[in-house]
Design a protein around this motif. Structure first.
Motif, short mmCIF file in Angstrom:
data_model
loop_
_atom_site.label_atom_id
_atom_site.label_comp_id
_atom_site.label_asym_id
_atom_site.label_seq_id
_atom_site.Cartn_x
_atom_site.Cartn_y
_atom_site.Cartn_z
N LYS A 148 0.83 -1.46 -0.52
CA LYS A 148 0.17 0.22 0.01
C LYS A 148 1.24 1.67 0.23
O LYS A 148 0.64 2.75 -0.84
CB LYS A 148 -0.79 -0.33 1.13
CG LYS A 148 -1.39 1.50 1.41
CD LYS A 148 -2.04 1.18 2.50
CE LYS A 148 -3.06 2.00 3.25
NZ LYS A 148 -2.12 2.98 3.67
N LYS A 149 1.69 1.41 0.67
CA LYS A 149 2.52 2.24 1.19
C LYS A 149 3.27 2.56 -0.31
O LYS A 149 3.76 3.60 -0.76
CB LYS A 149 3.67 2.67 2.26
CG LYS A 149 2.96 2.17 3.20
CD LYS A 149 2.04 3.29 3.43
CE LYS A 149 2.53 4.88 3.82
NZ LYS A 149 1.13 5.80 4.11
N SER A 150 3.57 1.59 -0.57
CA SER A 150 6.02 1.65 -2.29
C SER A 150 4.19 2.67 -3.35
O SER A 150 4.34 3.35 -4.02
CB SER A 150 5.57 -0.03 -2.23
OG SER A 150 5.93 0.08 -3.96
N ALA A 151 2.88 1.55 -2.89
CA ALA A 151 1.64 2.03 -4.56
C ALA A 151 1.18 3.76 -4.44
O ALA A 151 1.03 4.40 -5.17
CB ALA A 151 1.08 1.54 -4.66
N GLU A 152 1.22 3.95 -3.07
CA GLU A 152 0.73 5.14 -3.09
C GLU A 152 2.23 5.94 -3.75
O GLU A 152 1.92 7.78 -4.01
CB GLU A 152 0.37 5.58 -1.47
CG GLU A 152 -0.47 5.21 -1.00
CD GLU A 152 -1.62 5.38 0.57
OE1 GLU A 152 -2.26 4.59 0.72
OE2 GLU A 152 -0.24 5.41 1.68
N ARG A 153 2.95 5.95 -2.58
CA ARG A 153 4.55 6.78 -3.26
C ARG A 153 4.52 6.45 -4.95
O ARG A 153 5.20 7.43 -5.35
CB ARG A 153 5.99 6.28 -2.80
CG ARG A 153 5.50 5.99 -1.01
CD ARG A 153 6.13 7.39 -1.11
NE ARG A 153 5.97 7.01 0.88
CZ ARG A 153 4.80 7.81 1.69
NH1 ARG A 153 3.62 7.81 1.00
NH2 ARG A 153 5.00 7.79 2.90
N GLY A 154 3.55 5.92 -5.70
CA GLY A 154 3.96 6.19 -7.17
C GLY A 154 4.79 5.43 -7.60
O GLY A 154 4.75 4.89 -8.79
N PHE A 155 5.42 3.92 -7.08
CA PHE A 155 6.30 3.19 -7.31
C PHE A 155 4.67 1.62 -8.16
O PHE A 155 4.54 1.79 -7.64
CB PHE A 155 7.09 2.12 -6.58
CG PHE A 155 8.25 2.82 -6.30
CD1 PHE A 155 9.00 3.02 -6.17
CD2 PHE A 155 7.51 3.86 -4.92
CE1 PHE A 155 9.84 4.13 -5.90
CE2 PHE A 155 9.03 4.82 -4.64
CZ PHE A 155 9.93 5.15 -5.24
N LEU A 156 5.68 1.49 -9.44
CA LEU A 156 4.90 0.04 -10.02
C LEU A 156 5.23 -0.87 -8.61
O LEU A 156 6.22 -1.86 -8.60
CB LEU A 156 5.54 -0.32 -11.31
CG LEU A 156 5.61 0.52 -12.13
CD1 LEU A 156 6.34 0.05 -13.76
CD2 LEU A 156 3.50 0.46 -11.99
#
Length: 641
Positions: free
Chosen positions: A387-395
């Motif tokens: 969740k945190k990774s995707a919120e930061r914009g990473f694939l």
């Protein structure tokens, strides 16, 4: 009804949801900071009709890291009100005095004042009996603090007279042993609280004043609901108050107040009784954390508004999502928040690490990148990392070896009253899909899989596995793991209804397994063996209701009992270095968990100079609170942009 507008005195609120007061412990210096602004503002954005912050009426009345009216910069309070008003959200300030309820360590050199020198059973510090000078000064400080709030744009004040704090202490024959006019005479200790309310009214005039009360003390020899009704009626008849917030009992009450041991809306009838005998709006609270419960207590006429604190802590946009019928992050009523606050720690939510850190989250922009983050493990730490990774914009790709997400939480939701933990798994899964996370199930990740992807960053969140003790005779003994018993269907469990069950391990796993079995098989005979001196030590105050329930059900608990070996149905034990044995027809191991090794993949990543982090139980076994916090801290450090 919950989304219709209503008034308190001349103050119109856009809906019936009020965020109740929470002591955050965020105070730094003498002015509100961006941290507090962002915390309350996010709840205003999220649909609250009003939010409540706490303010000590003076230095002696303030808890550790709580602002007080003697020194708080009024302009910062005005700024908070203005920022909330942008979202048609009102600011209520609770005027607070802790009385005897803080530890000496956290209260420092300030006096702990109370009606009488009766120590709190929680903090065990004998307070000073208030002198006539103390009484006059404190009353004046309440009035001065109310005027200060009005002058600085606050929409209403709430007077704290609940939960065992100062004014409620005057109402109790347990804590008020005075023999002067403020003692338990004909007015049952109401004189001083009413004088304080009068002073507040005189200081603010035509201005909304709320009063927060405990419906009853819920302690043997304490005040009862009928006493609270009389007190509220007197305050209303004198024109001192415009609304009443009704909570349950005191913090030290043996009756649970806000945990999952309390059914939803259980204390709303207390509000209903007070509403029946008064004519001002009544706010019901305690375990009102969903739309169905709110609508039920409102439509039954038990209250005019519904209040919640921890629902807003778990999800800042709680009300907005209720209104839109969207999935939200449920408060799990785990009590981690309140237990830490009572210890003088900062407010936090075990299931929402962002709470209290909105100001940091607001500074982060979404990164425009095609770089990939690989998360290995589908438990709570892995899901939250994705969740945190995707919120930061990473694939982001999340790989889980099971055929469903949730990890240990899928077991944690099985004991009685814990089923709502499943909503956290559903919420995270829903969020991951909305964020576009690539979820791969039924896949055991190996080095080849990782090296083929060569991700920009890898999160190792493989979780934990049961500990099987290396004890003589176990290899020839029939046993089950606690985790497997929890997964059994009712038909398979029937065999445990006959004969003696012995559970090795008295941590939360062993205790909750016993409760699970007693719920399924009320006639079961259960012994729990624990090597340490306390059962469920890691549960803190939440161990009390669990152990009381097991005792009532006839479960035998044996502390300071070390298992040494097994011999057929005999479980050999040592108590005080003396050997004994207990007979087990059904042996269940609840010896905790150990981290699943991630060293092979970690070594391969290091060899390729690829960045990675180990989080959650894969790093070290802990509860969900610590696991999610470790992920939040990781992404706060790594992806600050």
């Amino acid at each position: 009804m919950q989304f219709s507008s209503a008034k308190i005195r001349n103050l119109e609120l856009k809906n019936r949801w009020i965020m109740l007061v929470m002591h955050t412990g965020f105070a730094e210096g003498d002015a509100l900071t961006e941290r507090e602004y962002a915390f309350y503002e996010e709840r205003a954005k999220g649909g609250a009709a009003a939010v409540t912050m706490v303010l000590g009426v003076n230095d002696a009345g303030a808890l550790k890291k709580m602002y007080h009216a003697d020194t708080l910069d009024g302009n910062s309070l005005k700024t908070l009100a203005e920022r909330l008003h942008v979202y048609d959200c009102k600011l209520i300030v609770q005027l607070f005095h802790c009385g005897r309820n803080e530890s000496r360590k956290n209260h420092g050199d300030k006096p702990l004042l109370a009606p009488s020198p009766v120590a709190s059973p929680i903090f065990r510090e004998e307070p000073q009996e208030m002198t006539e000078e103390d009484l006059l000064q404190t009353k004046a400080d309440f009035a001065k603090a109310a005027a200060f709030c009005k002058e600085n744009g606050v929409d209403a004040v709430e007077i704290s007279a609940s939960a065992g704090y100062l004014l409620s202490e005057f109402l109790s024959p347990i804590t008020n042993l005075r023999t002067d006019k403020y003692g338990m005479g004909e007015d049952k200790g109401m004189t001083y609280p009413l004088e304080v309310l009068q002073a507040v009214r005189e200081s603010v005039g035509d201005y909304p004043i709320l009063m927060k009360v405990s419906g009853a003390q819920m302690l043997d020899g304490g005040y009862e609901l009928t006493d609270t009704i009389v007190f509220c009626r007197k305050a209303e008849q004198e024109g001192f108050i415009d609304a009443i917030t009704v909570t349950g009992g005191w913090h030290e009450s043996p009756v649970e107040q806000i945990s999952f041991y309390v059914s939803k809306g259980a204390y709303a009838p207390l509000a209903g009784a007070i509403k029946k005998y008064t004519s001002v709006p009544v706010i019901a609270c305690n375990r009102i954390q969903d739309a169905e419960t709110a609508e039920r207590v409102l439509s039954k006429g038990l209250c005019d508004f519904v209040g919640s604190a921890r629902a807003f802590l778990a999800d800042a946009h709680y009300v907005e999502k209720l209104q839109k019928k969207e999935m939200f992050n449920h408060c799990q009523a785990c009590n981690h928040c309140i237990m830490d606050v009572l210890k003088g720690k900062e407010l936090h939510c075990a299931f929402c690490p962002e709470a209290g850190h909105e100001y940091m989250e607001n500074q982060r922009r979404k990164i425009a990148t095609r770089k990939e983050v690989l998360v290995i493990g589908g438990g709570p730490a892995g899901m939250y990392a994705a969740k945190k990774s995707a919120e930061r914009g990473f694939l982001t790709t999340l790989v889980c070896k099971e055929d469903h997400l949730g990890g240990q939480l899928n077991l944690a939701k099985l004991p009685p009253r814990k089923e709502e933990i499943g909503t956290f798994v559903s919420y995270l899964e829903h969020t991951l899909k909305e964020l576009g996370v690539n979820i791969i199930l039924r896949k055991e990740v190996d080095v080849d899989f990782v090296m083929e992807k060569k991700p920009y960053f890898t999160v190792l969140a493989m979780g934990s596995e049961p500990i099987i003790p290396n004890l003589e005779g176990l290899e020839t003994t029939t046993y089950q793991l606690a985790q497997n018993v929890l997964r059994m269907d009712d038909e398979t469990l029937k065999k445990y209804g006959e004969g003696q069950i012995v559970i090795v391990g008295g941590s939360s796993l062993g205790l909750e397994l016993a409760e699970f079995l007693m719920n399924k098989l009320p006639e079961a005979k259960i012994k729990i063996l624990e090597a340490n001196s306390r059962m469920g030590a890691e549960l803190g105050a939440m161990a009390r209701p669990l152990l009381n329930g097991l005792k009532k059900a006839g479960v035998q608990t044996m502390c300071d009992t070390r298992v040494t070996s097994f011999d057929g149905k005999k479980v050999m034990i040592s108590i005080g270095n003396q050997p004994f044995f207990v007979t087990a027809d059904h042996l269940i191991l609840a010896c905790g968990s150990k981290s699943v090794s991630s060293s092979e993949i970690a070594m391969a990543l290091m060899d390729e100079r690829l960045s990675y982090a180990v989080v959650g139980d894969a790093d070290h076994v802990a509860d969900v609170d610590e696991g999610l916090k470790s992920v939040f801290e990781l992404f706060s450090r790594f992806y600050l942009a």
